[in-house]
Enzyme design. Structure first.
Site, PDB file in Angstrom:
ATOM      1  N   GLY A 146       0.754  -1.248   0.000  1.00 23.28           N
ATOM      2  CA  GLY A 146       0.000   0.000   0.000  1.00 23.28           C
ATOM      3  C   GLY A 146       0.779   1.289   0.000  1.00 23.28           C
ATOM      4  O   GLY A 146       0.185   2.364  -0.127  1.00 23.28           O
ATOM      5  N   PRO A 183       4.439  -5.087  -1.102  1.00 26.63           N
ATOM      6  CA  PRO A 183       4.323  -3.896  -1.954  1.00 26.63           C
ATOM      7  C   PRO A 183       4.036  -4.286  -3.406  1.00 26.63           C
ATOM      8  O   PRO A 183       4.586  -5.269  -3.908  1.00 26.63           O
ATOM      9  CB  PRO A 183       5.703  -3.241  -1.845  1.00 26.63           C
ATOM     10  CG  PRO A 183       6.630  -4.358  -1.511  1.00 26.63           C
ATOM     11  CD  PRO A 183       5.834  -5.396  -0.765  1.00 26.63           C
ATOM     12  N   ARG A 241      -7.459   3.620 -14.778  1.00 26.49           N
ATOM     13  CA  ARG A 241      -7.347   4.300 -13.486  1.00 26.49           C
ATOM     14  C   ARG A 241      -8.012   5.681 -13.454  1.00 26.49           C
ATOM     15  O   ARG A 241      -8.713   5.991 -12.487  1.00 26.49           O
ATOM     16  CB  ARG A 241      -5.890   4.384 -13.030  1.00 26.49           C
ATOM     17  CG  ARG A 241      -5.250   2.994 -12.839  1.00 26.49           C
ATOM     18  CD  ARG A 241      -3.883   3.062 -12.161  1.00 26.49           C
ATOM     19  NE  ARG A 241      -4.010   3.566 -10.810  1.00 26.49           N
ATOM     20  CZ  ARG A 241      -3.729   4.796 -10.434  1.00 26.49           C
ATOM     21  NH1 ARG A 241      -3.241   5.668 -11.295  1.00 26.49           N
ATOM     22  NH2 ARG A 241      -3.921   5.172  -9.194  1.00 26.49           N
ATOM     23  N   TYR A 259     -10.806   5.529 -10.705  1.00 19.79           N
ATOM     24  CA  TYR A 259     -10.435   6.103  -9.402  1.00 19.79           C
ATOM     25  C   TYR A 259     -10.185   7.609  -9.478  1.00 19.79           C
ATOM     26  O   TYR A 259      -9.540   8.155  -8.585  1.00 19.79           O
ATOM     27  CB  TYR A 259      -9.129   5.495  -8.890  1.00 19.79           C
ATOM     28  CG  TYR A 259      -8.980   3.997  -8.909  1.00 19.79           C
ATOM     29  CD1 TYR A 259      -9.807   3.183  -8.149  1.00 19.79           C
ATOM     30  CD2 TYR A 259      -7.951   3.402  -9.642  1.00 19.79           C
ATOM     31  CE1 TYR A 259      -9.611   1.808  -8.135  1.00 19.79           C
ATOM     32  CE2 TYR A 259      -7.754   2.030  -9.623  1.00 19.79           C
ATOM     33  CZ  TYR A 259      -8.593   1.239  -8.873  1.00 19.79           C
ATOM     34  OH  TYR A 259      -8.393  -0.117  -8.856  1.00 19.79           O
ATOM     35  N   CYS A 301     -16.330   4.940 -26.881  1.00 19.55           N
ATOM     36  CA  CYS A 301     -17.620   5.623 -26.889  1.00 19.55           C
ATOM     37  C   CYS A 301     -18.214   5.753 -25.495  1.00 19.55           C
ATOM     38  O   CYS A 301     -19.283   5.195 -25.204  1.00 19.55           O
ATOM     39  CB  CYS A 301     -18.567   4.877 -27.812  1.00 19.55           C
ATOM     40  SG  CYS A 301     -17.851   4.711 -29.438  1.00 19.55           S
ATOM     41  N   GLU A 302     -17.511   6.426 -24.618  1.00 22.19           N
ATOM     42  CA  GLU A 302     -18.004   6.725 -23.267  1.00 22.19           C
ATOM     43  C   GLU A 302     -17.394   8.053 -22.855  1.00 22.19           C
ATOM     44  O   GLU A 302     -16.216   8.288 -23.111  1.00 22.19           O
ATOM     45  CB  GLU A 302     -17.491   5.688 -22.249  1.00 22.19           C
ATOM     46  CG  GLU A 302     -17.773   4.278 -22.592  1.00 22.19           C
ATOM     47  CD  GLU A 302     -18.457   3.523 -21.466  1.00 22.19           C
ATOM     48  OE1 GLU A 302     -18.763   4.136 -20.423  1.00 22.19           O
ATOM     49  OE2 GLU A 302     -18.673   2.323 -21.660  1.00 22.19           O
ATOM     50  N   TYR A 316      -1.285  -1.452 -11.955  1.00 21.84           N
ATOM     51  CA  TYR A 316      -2.732  -1.386 -12.182  1.00 21.84           C
ATOM     52  C   TYR A 316      -3.044  -0.726 -13.538  1.00 21.84           C
ATOM     53  O   TYR A 316      -4.021  -0.010 -13.694  1.00 21.84           O
ATOM     54  CB  TYR A 316      -3.436  -0.661 -11.018  1.00 21.84           C
ATOM     55  CG  TYR A 316      -3.076  -1.293  -9.685  1.00 21.84           C
ATOM     56  CD1 TYR A 316      -3.576  -2.539  -9.344  1.00 21.84           C
ATOM     57  CD2 TYR A 316      -2.195  -0.668  -8.795  1.00 21.84           C
ATOM     58  CE1 TYR A 316      -3.216  -3.156  -8.155  1.00 21.84           C
ATOM     59  CE2 TYR A 316      -1.828  -1.277  -7.600  1.00 21.84           C
ATOM     60  CZ  TYR A 316      -2.347  -2.520  -7.286  1.00 21.84           C
ATOM     61  OH  TYR A 316      -1.975  -3.126  -6.111  1.00 21.84           O
TER      62      TYR A 316
HETATM   63  C1  LIG Z   1      -3.482  -4.936  -3.466  1.00 25.21           C
HETATM   64  C2  LIG Z   1      -2.814  -5.601  -2.337  1.00 25.21           C
HETATM   65  C3  LIG Z   1      -1.461  -5.351  -2.061  1.00 25.21           C
HETATM   66  C4  LIG Z   1      -0.639  -4.376  -2.843  1.00 25.21           C
HETATM   67  O1  LIG Z   1      -1.045  -3.066  -2.714  1.00 25.21           O
HETATM   68  P1  LIG Z   1      -0.158  -1.894  -3.332  1.00 25.21           P
HETATM   69  O2  LIG Z   1      -0.900  -0.673  -3.036  1.00 25.21           O
HETATM   70  O3  LIG Z   1      -0.043  -2.161  -4.789  1.00 25.21           O
HETATM   71  O4  LIG Z   1       1.170  -1.948  -2.649  1.00 25.21           O
HETATM   72  C5  LIG Z   1      -0.875  -6.050  -1.035  1.00 25.21           C
HETATM   73  N1  LIG Z   1      -1.580  -6.943  -0.279  1.00 25.21           N
HETATM   74  C6  LIG Z   1      -2.881  -7.195  -0.524  1.00 25.21           C
HETATM   75  C7  LIG Z   1      -3.597  -8.179   0.327  1.00 25.21           C
HETATM   76  C8  LIG Z   1      -3.542  -6.534  -1.543  1.00 25.21           C
HETATM   77  O5  LIG Z   1      -4.842  -6.788  -1.766  1.00 25.21           O
END
Ligand SMILES: *Cc1c(COP(=O)(O)O)cnc(C)c1O
Length: 421
Positions: free
Chosen positions: A239, A276, A314, A318, A346-347, A375
């Site tokens: 994350g 990560p 994306r 998002y 076409c959106e 992603y």
């Molecule tokens: C998506 C996900 C990640 C990776 O998240 P990032 O934001 O890409 O680092 C890690 N663990 C789990 C369980 C996830 O669902």
């Protein structure tokens, strides 16, 4: 930091001009840099150098076999969320002992596949799943290592669609119920409790939510040990965010993140796992596209590209921002004007960005979407019967197509017409 820079007036991936890739492979195309991928992986390695650890790259961010092979060869483990991702990790040469299986809805088939193929750990997300895993493992005469994903109920302060650590999200079991669930895990046949797992969301730009979540994890680890569970591993999830805008304050660095882990759980003697995804591949990729033409609208101009929402979803999904830059370096002081950058789908949602300040770009000129390595290609589709976007990997002055663009014939050839038609 990445390895996409202007050299001699042209945007290059390492030492390869993007224009050369466009000429040989066509556009749209994703281009990844080996140097950036390895650099980011090594930053996490350094961040956890103080302890036993395994960096389990989150395969869902970019699952191309070449990317997995590169990271696997550097010693990465993998975090997978489906049988398909498990198969990819194995096909890229990653041994089962380095693969962690996450995800809220693992099927019994996927569980059996991973147990037979070898697995480091299942991250269990619910009691029904725990029951099912126990039955599948015991049915095979196996005992599988498990961690329970605990939802710490902290606000990751990220986009709602990628926050996962609040109690209203579908992920993990509430922390208040953790002792009960671990007790049940210890009773069930076929399971061996080895750790605790958390993942609170994606694109986090602040370390504070991590600090809160990991402090709760440390507390829980002590409690569970007192209850008699042999907690030896802590899976901290993924994350950590990346800078999508060059001009914004940069999110925390892996080394600072590693420090938070050390401060919160470093004294527990556990092996640390992290997952990560985005932080390793995000800035290691660009989406390269060509201008089809500029359409003069009323009050605004549209730069219509040959890339669309099906290639990079994306922004539509998002509201994500990607810096969009010309591949031919604009002259210093070159005139810029605002354009809405759109694709041909076409959106109305097929809008990448509004009011981007760009120099005039002729038909056929190239632009690059930065920070598109995570992603991006994995979420691409063939909507509007646009061929699935190809991928290229650069290393120094070499490049290779790591997923070719399918031909229209290949696309049509996948459909079947029933004999009654
Ligand atoms: C998506 C996900 C990640 C990776 O998240 P990032 O934001 O890409 O680092 C890690 N663990 C789990 C369980 C996830 O669902």
């Amino acid at each position: 930091m990445d390895h996409f820079n202007y050299q001699g007036g042209e945007l290059c991936a390492e030492d390869v001009p993007l224009a050369r890739i466009a000429a040989e492979v066509g556009t749209p195309v994703y281009v990844y840099s080996t140097a950036t991928l390895s650099r980011h992986f090594n930053l996490f390695r350094e961040a956890l150098a103080w302890t036993d650890h395994l960096i389990c790259y989150a395969v869902k961010a970019n699952s191309n076999l070449a990317v997995l092979k590169l990271l696997g060869a550097m010693g990465a483990g993998m975090d997978v969320v489906s049988g398909g991702e498990y198969a990819r990790a194995r096909a890229a040469g990653v041994p089962g002992e380095r693969i962690v299986f996450s995800g809220v809805g693992k099927t019994r088939g996927e569980m059996a596949q991973a147990i037979q193929g070898g697995i480091r750990q299942f991250n269990i997300e619910s009691e029904p799943e725990m029951q099912a895993l126990s039955e599948v493992a015991a049915g095979q005469g196996a005992v599988v290592p498990v961690a329970v994903r605990v939802n710490p109920d902290v606000d990751a302060r990220t986009h709602a669609k990628i926050a996962t650590g609040k109690s209203e999200n579908k992920f993990g079991i509430p922390i208040a119920r953790a002792r009960e669930v671990y007790a049940e895990a210890a009773r069930l046949p076929g399971l061996r409790v080895v750790g605790i797992d958390m993942h609170i969301g994606s694109q986090l730009t602040d370390l504070d939510p991590y600090r809160q979540a990991y402090s709760k994890m440390a507390q829980l680890c002590r409690t569970l040990r007192a209850d008699g569970h042999a907690i030896m591993r802590l899976d901290m999830g993924g994350g950590l965010g990346i800078p999508y805008r060059r001009d914004n304050a940069a999110p925390p660095l892996p080394i600072e993140y590693g420090q938070v882990i050390r401060e919160t759980v470093g004294d527990l003697g556990c092996e640390i796992e992290i997952e990560p995804g985005r932080n390793i591949v995000g800035n290691a990729g660009v989406l390269l596209a060509s201008v089809i033409h500029t359409k003069r609208g009323e009050g605004r101009d549209f730069l219509i590209l040959d890339a669309a929402m099906n290639d990079l979803i994306r922004p539509a999904m998002y509201d994500a921002h990607h810096d969009i830059v010309p591949v031919r370096e604009p002259a210093v002081g070159a005139e810029v004007a605002p354009v809405d950058v759109v694709g041909p789908v076409c959106e109305t949602g097929d809008t990448f960005a509004r009011g981007v300040q760009l120099p005039p770009l002729g038909d056929g000129e190239l632009v690059a979407f930065r920070s598109a390595g995570a992603y991006g290609a994995v979420m691409a589709s063939e909507y509007n019967s646009r061929p699935l976007v190809p991928e290229v990997l650069v290393a120094g002055d070499r490049f290779a197509v790591i997923r070719p663009r399918p031909s229209i014939d290949e696309m049509l050839g996948r459909d079947r017409i029933p004999d009654w038609l």
